[in-house]
Design an enzyme around this catalytic site. Sequence first.
Site, PDB file in Angstrom:
ATOM      1  N   ASP A  22      -4.658   1.728   7.115  1.00 31.37           N
ATOM      2  CA  ASP A  22      -4.746   0.537   7.968  1.00 31.37           C
ATOM      3  C   ASP A  22      -6.076  -0.186   7.839  1.00 31.37           C
ATOM      4  O   ASP A  22      -6.797  -0.383   8.818  1.00 31.37           O
ATOM      5  CB  ASP A  22      -4.454   0.892   9.431  1.00 31.37           C
ATOM      6  CG  ASP A  22      -3.019   1.340   9.628  1.00 31.37           C
ATOM      7  OD1 ASP A  22      -2.192   1.052   8.748  1.00 31.37           O
ATOM      8  OD2 ASP A  22      -2.720   1.965  10.643  1.00 31.37           O
ATOM      9  N   ARG A  55       0.838  -1.195   0.000  1.00 27.58           N
ATOM     10  CA  ARG A  55       0.000   0.000   0.000  1.00 27.58           C
ATOM     11  C   ARG A  55       0.872   1.244   0.000  1.00 27.58           C
ATOM     12  O   ARG A  55       1.946   1.269   0.616  1.00 27.58           O
ATOM     13  CB  ARG A  55      -0.948   0.014   1.204  1.00 27.58           C
ATOM     14  CG  ARG A  55      -1.983  -1.089   1.155  1.00 27.58           C
ATOM     15  CD  ARG A  55      -3.130  -0.854   2.130  1.00 27.58           C
ATOM     16  NE  ARG A  55      -3.964   0.272   1.730  1.00 27.58           N
ATOM     17  CZ  ARG A  55      -4.940   0.193   0.830  1.00 27.58           C
ATOM     18  NH1 ARG A  55      -5.194  -0.946   0.203  1.00 27.58           N
ATOM     19  NH2 ARG A  55      -5.662   1.241   0.532  1.00 27.58           N
ATOM     20  N   ARG A  73       1.084   9.102  11.851  1.00 34.49           N
ATOM     21  CA  ARG A  73      -0.223   8.942  12.494  1.00 34.49           C
ATOM     22  C   ARG A  73      -0.290   9.791  13.752  1.00 34.49           C
ATOM     23  O   ARG A  73       0.739  10.278  14.239  1.00 34.49           O
ATOM     24  CB  ARG A  73      -0.440   7.472  12.874  1.00 34.49           C
ATOM     25  CG  ARG A  73      -0.117   6.503  11.742  1.00 34.49           C
ATOM     26  CD  ARG A  73       0.606   5.263  12.270  1.00 34.49           C
ATOM     27  NE  ARG A  73       1.074   4.436  11.160  1.00 34.49           N
ATOM     28  CZ  ARG A  73       0.335   3.520  10.555  1.00 34.49           C
ATOM     29  NH1 ARG A  73      -0.893   3.311  10.967  1.00 34.49           N
ATOM     30  NH2 ARG A  73       0.818   2.832   9.551  1.00 34.49           N
ATOM     31  N   ASP A 125      -3.286   5.020  16.527  1.00 33.61           N
ATOM     32  CA  ASP A 125      -2.248   4.525  15.620  1.00 33.61           C
ATOM     33  C   ASP A 125      -2.807   4.196  14.237  1.00 33.61           C
ATOM     34  O   ASP A 125      -2.040   3.883  13.324  1.00 33.61           O
ATOM     35  CB  ASP A 125      -1.570   3.284  16.212  1.00 33.61           C
ATOM     36  CG  ASP A 125      -0.199   3.053  15.611  1.00 33.61           C
ATOM     37  OD1 ASP A 125       0.521   4.042  15.395  1.00 33.61           O
ATOM     38  OD2 ASP A 125       0.155   1.893  15.348  1.00 33.61           O
ATOM     39  N   ASN A 126      -4.114   4.263  14.085  1.00 32.12           N
ATOM     40  CA  ASN A 126      -4.739   4.009  12.788  1.00 32.12           C
ATOM     41  C   ASN A 126      -5.318   5.273  12.178  1.00 32.12           C
ATOM     42  O   ASN A 126      -6.022   5.202  11.166  1.00 32.12           O
ATOM     43  CB  ASN A 126      -5.846   2.960  12.920  1.00 32.12           C
ATOM     44  CG  ASN A 126      -5.299   1.569  13.163  1.00 32.12           C
ATOM     45  OD1 ASN A 126      -4.122   1.309  12.963  1.00 32.12           O
ATOM     46  ND2 ASN A 126      -6.158   0.663  13.605  1.00 32.12           N
TER      47      ASN A 126
END
Length: 365
Positions: free
Chosen positions: A128, A41, A48, A118-119
């Site tokens: 994510d 990706r 983040r 964190d996403n």
Amino acid sequence: MHHLGVPTSRAASLIVSKEPVWRDPFYNGSVQKERGAVVLRLARSWFRIGSLEILTRSRELDLLRKVLDFVIEEHFTTIQTDDLDKYVALFSTVVNETAHLIAQWMSVGFAHGVGNTDNFSLLSITIDYGPFGFMEAYNPNFVPNTSDDEGRYSIGAQANMGLFNLEKLLEALYPVLNPNQQSWAKHILKGFPQIYQKRFQELFKAKLSLEREEESDDGYLIAFLLKIMEDTGADFSMTFRHLSEVSAQQLHSRSIPEAMWALQDLSDHEYFSEWVNIYLPRLQRAHRSDEVRQHQMRGVNPRYVLRNWMAESAIRKAEKDDFSEVRLLQDVLSRPYVEHPQAEERGYASPPPHWAKGLKVSCSS
């Protein structure tokens, strides 16, 4: 997501290996052998909110400043690098863009599934992908993640989830802000609900072809529709798509074609007629012909989204080295607003099959 107009990372390649791996996809002790695969990706940045949070928690403040300066110089070029308030300006931008991103998720019925810090991208793009899902029957409590028993990341909780993450971002920035800047940033954060609601209303007004006129009752009209959708379990994507295809006369006479199955489900509600009696005069006040309205609505209400049952069907074939449906999905979903003969044959715009009811995924799906 990209072809739906939602800011997102992109898949560059998918490589399947002949080498087997052992996996416990639903974390229930049921280990199974599967073929390995790697998806590559790409995104403009993978920084983040959590990237800053961890530096503040470990008291690496010099590194925090270096990261912030790099992110601003590289990705937020409208902010002057010598501006004493540049970190507040960055925070303000992230607050605004995060609100817009989540509103866009909601407008296409997308639930991320795991929205921790964190996403969440600092650039407010969707990253994510794991236990995500596109909602079928409209339900604010829709949860695509099999391990989210508490509904922490339900689709209806995504705005609150975004606000929580922005609060954590502010905590991460606190050590590099002076007291006045801290107060300013707090004030900015208080505006998040208004920014989100404004963008949400704009997107849903467009889905109903109401965006060119401002009327105080439009919010009520949208909320009323969503409520009867929830009560009837009407399909989210296809309800709006069928509203894009039905004529005003058909709505007025309540003569919904059988092919418009989602709209037929909605019409069973006792208050459907009342909603139509508000909606049709509102359209008339916009002085817009049926043809213009339908064309505009078909451009913002997709006929196809990646439902989990469609992905599951493609996966089952791919496990047998048949990638035909993977390719079909790639083709169809690159033009989600255009009717596609093969997609219609596959039932991508039909009621979901019974075997797909309750289908969920995990973080490692």
